[in-house]
Design a protein around this motif. Structure first.
Motif: not given
Length: 287
Positions: A1, A54, A124-125, A194, A198-199, A229, A284-287
């Motif tokens: 990112k 989005r 979602q997202g 979460a 995603d943001v 996050w 940002v959400r952790r993957c």
């Protein structure tokens, strides 16, 4: 990112006004500045975290200023709000902004508790922009004294302080939290976010507590890290600046330039420390 290359301090976020809401919504106790709302949306675009297609969510929407700003720039939005009175504000604001913009504002309004987002929403997202509910100052010059209940969630140490607020009377209203604590409630909200976003952008303002400022931004960072996050970048939206001006007999007097509320001005005049900025946390959400 990509890392944030933009200035840390934001100035001019509280200048001017936008005729996108009816006057009656001013009854809400804590409204985001219009300039700040648009600056956050534009910054998310600069970072590449918000782009056409989005959707923007505010899980504690209040009057919906963040969402109206996003809608004015063409984004679909979702407003989640628990308090029936503020649901009415959102509906009025949606209608008013649509007329002012000359096109329908795409805002879905959902009544419900932000601690149950995964049950309330199918999407979602999402990109979330929110300002957690603030309590009103009491009838004293002490700015936000006893504003938050900052007793710690299990496993995290924070100071013990009480919370008072006037955000409505709906059952479960975080602004009137009694059985739980403010930080416990917000931890649950960030955990739910979460699951659907995603943001996340969170704005906070440090309350004055026993003569010093409480670092609510740091508390919020800790909560976000407990909730999947990670912080992408951090900014300060400057509310006012304190200036010294020469006066008669070589004395100097202090004055403020910028946005300062009536209660904050009274507190500042007594020599109390008050927050001169709002903290803007982009996560940002952790993957």
């Amino acid at each position: 990112k990509a890392r944030c290359r933009y200035e840390r301090e934001w100035h001019g976020c509280y200048l001017g006004n936008y005729d996108l809401q009816p006057p009656e919504v001013n009854a809400h106790p804590a409204k985001a500045g219009w300039g700040l709302a648009f600056r956050i949306i534009e910054h998310l675009e600069e970072l590449g975290l918000l782009y056409p297609g989005r959707k923007v969510l505010d899980p504690m929407a209040g009057t919906g200023r963040f969402l109206i700003a996003a809608g004015a720039k063409g984004y679909e939005t979702i407003a989640v709000e628990l308090e029936p009175k503020f649901i009415g504000f959102l509906e009025q604001s949606k209608s008013y902004a649509s007329k002012r913009l000359g096109r329908p504002l795409s805002m879905e309004i959902v009544q419900g508790d932000a601690r149950n987002l995964a049950q309330l929403l199918q999407e979602q997202g999402l990109v979330c922009v929110s300002s957690p509910p603030y309590g009103n100052p009491r009838d004293t010059t002490e700015e936000y004294d006893d504003k938050y209940d900052l007793r710690h969630p299990p496993g995290v140490r924070w100071g013990r302080e009480s919370f008072r607020g006037r955000y409505g009377s709906a059952n479960g209203q975080i602004g009137q939290e009694r059985d739980g604590t403010y930080l416990e409630a917000m931890l649950a909200v960030y955990q739910e976010l979460a699951k659907v976003a995603d943001v996340l952008v969170v704005t906070t303002k440090n309350p004055t507590r026993r003569g010093s400022l409480r670092n609510l931004a740091l508390d919020t960072i800790l909560l976000l890290r407990m909730s999947e996050w990670e912080i992408h970048c951090y900014h300060r939206a400057i509310l006012f600046e304190e200036l010294e001006q020469a006066h008669l007999f070589d004395d100097t007097v202090k004055r403020v330039v910028g946005r300062m509320s009536f209660f904050k001005r009274l507190s500042w005049a007594k020599g109390n420390v008050v927050a001169d900025h709002e903290d803007i946390l982009v996560a940002v959400r952790r993957c």
